[in-house]
Design an enzyme around this catalytic site. Structure first.
Site, short mmCIF file in Angstrom:
data_model
loop_
_atom_site.label_atom_id
_atom_site.label_comp_id
_atom_site.label_asym_id
_atom_site.label_seq_id
_atom_site.Cartn_x
_atom_site.Cartn_y
_atom_site.Cartn_z
N ASN A 11 2.70 5.93 -0.86
CA ASN A 11 3.43 4.99 -1.57
C ASN A 11 2.57 5.05 -3.06
OD1 ASN A 11 4.24 2.84 -3.08
ND2 ASN A 11 3.05 1.35 -1.83
N TRP A 12 3.41 5.90 -3.95
CA TRP A 12 2.94 6.11 -5.51
C TRP A 12 2.95 4.84 -6.33
CZ3 TRP A 12 5.49 11.14 -7.21
CH2 TRP A 12 5.27 12.25 -6.24
N LYS A 13 3.39 3.57 -5.74
CA LYS A 13 3.53 2.42 -6.72
C LYS A 13 4.00 2.70 -8.11
CE LYS A 13 -0.05 0.52 -3.76
NZ LYS A 13 -1.13 -0.65 -3.42
N HIS A 103 6.92 -4.81 0.94
CA HIS A 103 5.60 -4.38 0.67
C HIS A 103 5.05 -5.63 0.19
CE1 HIS A 103 2.05 -2.87 -1.28
NE2 HIS A 103 2.24 -1.70 -0.52
N GLU A 105 3.20 -6.33 -1.92
CA GLU A 105 3.05 -6.70 -3.66
C GLU A 105 4.48 -7.03 -3.96
OE1 GLU A 105 1.73 -2.48 -4.51
OE2 GLU A 105 -0.22 -3.24 -3.96
N GLU A 173 0.03 -3.79 7.43
CA GLU A 173 -0.76 -3.46 6.21
C GLU A 173 -1.50 -4.98 5.80
OE1 GLU A 173 0.42 -0.04 3.55
OE2 GLU A 173 1.42 -1.96 2.86
N GLY A 179 -5.74 -1.70 -1.30
CA GLY A 179 -6.38 -1.28 -2.58
C GLY A 179 -7.76 -1.97 -2.81
N SER A 218 -6.39 1.03 2.44
CA SER A 218 -7.42 1.88 2.00
C SER A 218 -7.80 3.14 3.01
CB SER A 218 -8.78 0.89 2.03
OG SER A 218 -8.63 -0.26 0.90
N GLY A 239 -1.65 4.21 -0.13
CA GLY A 239 -1.48 3.89 -1.53
C GLY A 239 -2.29 4.87 -2.56
N GLY A 240 -3.40 4.23 -2.96
CA GLY A 240 -4.16 5.00 -3.93
C GLY A 240 -4.37 6.59 -3.66
#
Ligand code: PEP
Length: 260
Positions: A11-13, A103, A105, A173, A179, A218, A239-240
């Site tokens: 997931n590149w956000k 998600h 977010e 998640e 993150g 993470s 993610g990151g």
């Protein structure tokens, strides 16, 4: 025993423009392009921003890359006066395979709640897209309700009342692990994934055995193998670490890190 192909999803956000997106997909696919890696054994999907999807799709087609494409969100509506929204039909036309739904977010910053997310899942099914339904507890919910109650409730709410369930994926998640560098243990992820699967079984029957349940929060190349060694964890949502080609490719090659 049911075989479920592991899914590694990045997931590149809200990162990268379409040129950077092309470069990252190329780097990941080139790195995975050797005899050691078999896309039939490990499915890989990237979820760029909407604005990168067309370029990503053109590249994947032209190069015959085997990576799958995902979108980070979908409208609950089919079409019409919904400024800024992107419909399931638009995503399907771009050969998108997967869509993130709910998600944390989106839940946190856009107030998305279970009834809307249920409609987004319906939009996925109507357009033959596979929703990756994200569920997970906040730190406060963890402390007051334990680890599995909220993800199980969110899963059942997203699946409730559909005439027919298409293929879907659940991403567990824990919000406190996204993150933050804090990671659930692989035993915790396995226990929650097992509860989610059993809740799906009790409402929807044996499809529970085919459904993939991912862990996210993470995840890195250094910790991924522990999660994927578990019976009920069928992949990871990253993610990151999905923005770094070496790190993400290292996650895709998790089998190298599993000591049997
Ligand atoms: C995510 O955004 O879905 C996620 C898991 O992020 P990170 O890997 O950065 O914790």
């Amino acid at each position: 025993m049911t075989e479920r192909t592991p899914l590694i999803a990045g997931n590149w956000k809200m990162n990268l423009d379409h040129l950077q997106a092309i470069a990252l997909i190329q780097k990941v696919c080139w790195t995975l392009n050797d005899a050691d890696f078999d896309y039939n054994e490990v499915e890989v999907a990237v979820f760029p921003p909407f604005t990168d999807l067309r370029s990503a799709q053109t590249l994947i087609d032209a190069e015959k890359f085997e990576v799958k494409l995902g979108a980070q969100d979908i409208s609950a509506h089919d079409k019409g006066a919904y400024t800024g929204e992107i419909s399931g039909a638009m995503l399907a036309k771009l050969d998108v395979d997967y869509v993130l739904v709910g998600h944390s977010e989106r839940r946190q910053y856009h107030g998305e709640q279970d009834d809307l997310l249920n409609k987004k899942v319906a939009s996925c099914f109507a357009n033959a897209l596979t929703p990756v339904i994200c569920v997970g507890e906040t730190l406060e919910e963890l402390e007051t309700r334990g680890q599995a109650a909220v993800p199980v409730e969110q899963t059942l709410a997203a699946l409730d009342g559909h005439k027919q369930l298409g293929d879907f994926v659940i991403a567990y998640e824990p919000v406190w692990a996204i993150g933050t560098g804090k990671v659930a243990t692989s035993d915790e992820a396995e226990a929650v994934a097992n509860e989610i699967r059993e809740a799906i079984r009790s409402k929807h029957g044996d499809i529970a055995d085919q459904i993939r349940i991912l862990y996210g929060g993470s995840v890195k190349a250094a910790n991924v193998a522990g999660f994927l060694a578990k019976d009920n964890v069928d992949g990871v949502l990253v993610g990151g670490a999905s923005l770094e080609s070496e790190e993400f490719s290292g996650i895709c090659r998790y089998k190298k890190h599993i000591v049997l």
